[in-house]
Design an enzyme around this catalytic site. Structure first.
Site, PDB file in Angstrom:
ATOM      1  CE  LYS A 142      -5.984   2.029  -0.670  1.00 25.09           C
ATOM      2  NZ  LYS A 142      -6.348   2.224   0.695  1.00 25.09           N
ATOM      3  CE  LYS A 154      -3.549   2.498   2.513  1.00 23.53           C
ATOM      4  NZ  LYS A 154      -4.556   2.468   3.559  1.00 23.53           N
TER       5      LYS A 154
HETATM    6  C1  PBG Z   1      -7.562   3.360   5.469  1.00 23.81           C
HETATM    7  C2  PBG Z   1      -7.808   3.271   3.997  1.00 23.81           C
HETATM    8  C3  PBG Z   1      -7.622   4.235   3.001  1.00 23.81           C
HETATM    9  C4  PBG Z   1      -8.115   3.680   1.830  1.00 23.81           C
HETATM   10  C5  PBG Z   1      -8.547   2.404   2.132  1.00 23.81           C
HETATM   11  N1  PBG Z   1      -8.337   2.163   3.467  1.00 23.81           N
HETATM   12  C6  PBG Z   1      -7.124   5.627   3.070  1.00 23.81           C
HETATM   13  C7  PBG Z   1      -5.749   5.944   3.455  1.00 23.81           C
HETATM   14  O1  PBG Z   1      -4.891   5.089   3.622  1.00 23.81           O
HETATM   15  O2  PBG Z   1      -5.537   7.137   3.643  1.00 23.81           O
HETATM   16  C8  PBG Z   1      -8.179   4.371   0.493  1.00 23.81           C
HETATM   17  C9  PBG Z   1      -9.233   3.906  -0.423  1.00 23.81           C
HETATM   18  C10 PBG Z   1      -9.517   4.785  -1.589  1.00 23.81           C
HETATM   19  O3  PBG Z   1      -8.883   5.838  -1.832  1.00 23.81           O
HETATM   20  O4  PBG Z   1     -10.436   4.425  -2.326  1.00 23.81           O
HETATM   21  N2  PBG Z   1      -6.271   3.454   5.865  1.00 23.81           N
END
Ligand code: PBG
Length: 325
Positions: free
Chosen positions: A248, A195
């Site tokens: 992601k 991520k």
């Molecule tokens: C929580 C999380 C996030 C997303 C999914 N889980 C946001 C982040 O890490 O700031 C992003 C999902 C999206 O942008 O569609 N940590």
């Protein structure tokens, strides 16, 4: 001499020929629909930064899920917005919390739908970070205990799968251990393994009210420039017990999806995140691109790169389109 003997265009001459030789098709079975649940009743509140996506209270979420099930979408990823936030995100592991109540209600009505919960603290903490703050830093090891507690509370509510998205080191092991010792060894973990710290999460943070109140997430989410590190992250999470590994965002990271799929023989998920969704929606609203065709091109590219599973806000629209064609 390839040409004129070889003419690749021969196989492109009609739609039926193109269909016959098409190498990649995503199916509705590959899609997971992320959804946002809020406290209250009778709420379906459109999220401005994500056209077509809404906040739902549990009662109206259930109505929406009937459509999702009728479209044959196999699963949803649930995000919750709590009544109130605090320093340690206690709303995240409250047995009467928004996610816990939603999961129980959904599973009672739709036992076959795969309900996956996002395990993170940022929607629940007053500071908006994904963990416990110590000395102005997100503290890794004390956060693990909280993440494990959150996962266990979701398991008790009846969740089918948990998806930790916080990027703390060691969280897959901590979650696997508590689930196993508490009698939930059958619950799989989909790890947000690679991520990245990304600007593409902008619309989501508005939707989830989870923007950090100070600093940013670069001390825990990955640096966008790194690919080797993504493979290390995936390897660690698999060793700790992850069942599915996720990359992601998806579109700026198709090379990472490809590398991860090539290297590991496990299901790979890709998250087509909020910014990727909203850019297409915004351009389509302006008439600058064809939204539907761009959606199909996007989802196909993620599948072609190697994703088995695609988490996407387009899931409903894509499934509707597939049901008509
Ligand atoms: C929580 C999380 C996030 C997303 C999914 N889980 C946001 C982040 O890490 O700031 C992003 C999902 C999206 O942008 O569609 N940590």
């Amino acid at each position: 001499m390839p040409f004129p003997v070889h003419r690749p265009r021969r196989m492109r001459l009609s739609e039926n020929l193109r269909r016959m030789v098409r190498e990649t098709n995503f199916s509705v079975g590959n899609l997971i629909y992320p959804m946002f649940v809020v406290p209250g009743d009778g709420i379906k509140l459109p999220i401005k930064s994500m056209p077509g996506i809404s906040h739902f209270s549990i009662d109206l979420l259930l109505k929406e899920l009937q459509e999702i099930q009728d479209l044959n979408i196999p699963g949803i990823l649930l995000f919750g917005l709590p009544e109130k936030k605090d320093e340690v995100g206690s709303g995240a592991y409250d047995p009467e919390g928004i996610i816990q109540k939603a999961v129980a209600a959904i599973k009672a009505r739709f036992p076959d739908l795969i309900v996956i919960t996002d395990i993170c603290m940022c929607e629940y903490t007053s500071h908006g970070h994904c963990g416990i703050i110590k000395n102005n830093q997100v503290d890794n090891d004390s956060t693990l205990e909280f993440l494990a507690k959150i996962a266990l509370s979701h398991a008790k509510a009846g969740v089918d799968m948990v998806a930790p998205s916080d990027m703390m080191d060691g969280r897959i092991g901590a979650i696997r251990k508590i689930l196993d010792t508490e009698g939930y060894s059958q619950i799989p973990i989909m790890s947000y393994a690679a991520k990245y710290s990304s600007s593409f999460y902008g619309p989501f943070r508005e939707a989830a009210e989870s923007a950090p109140q100070f600093g940013d997430r670069r001390s825990y989410q990955m640096d966008m420039a790194n690919a080797q590190e993504a493979l290390r992250e995936c390897a660690f999470d698999l060793e700790e017990g992850a069942d599915i590994i996720m990359v992601k965002p998806a579109l700026s990271y198709l090379d990472i999806i490809y590398r991860v799929k090539t290297k590991f023989s496990v299901p790979v998920a890709a998250y087509n995140v909020s910014g990727e969704y909203s850019m297409i929606k915004a351009a389509a609203q302006k008439g600058w691109i064809d939204g539907t065709k761009t959606m199909i091109e996007t989802l196909t590219s993620i599948k072609r790169a190697g994703a088995d599973i695609i988490l996407t806000y387009f899931a409903k629209e894509a499934a509707l389109l597939k049901s008509r064609t």
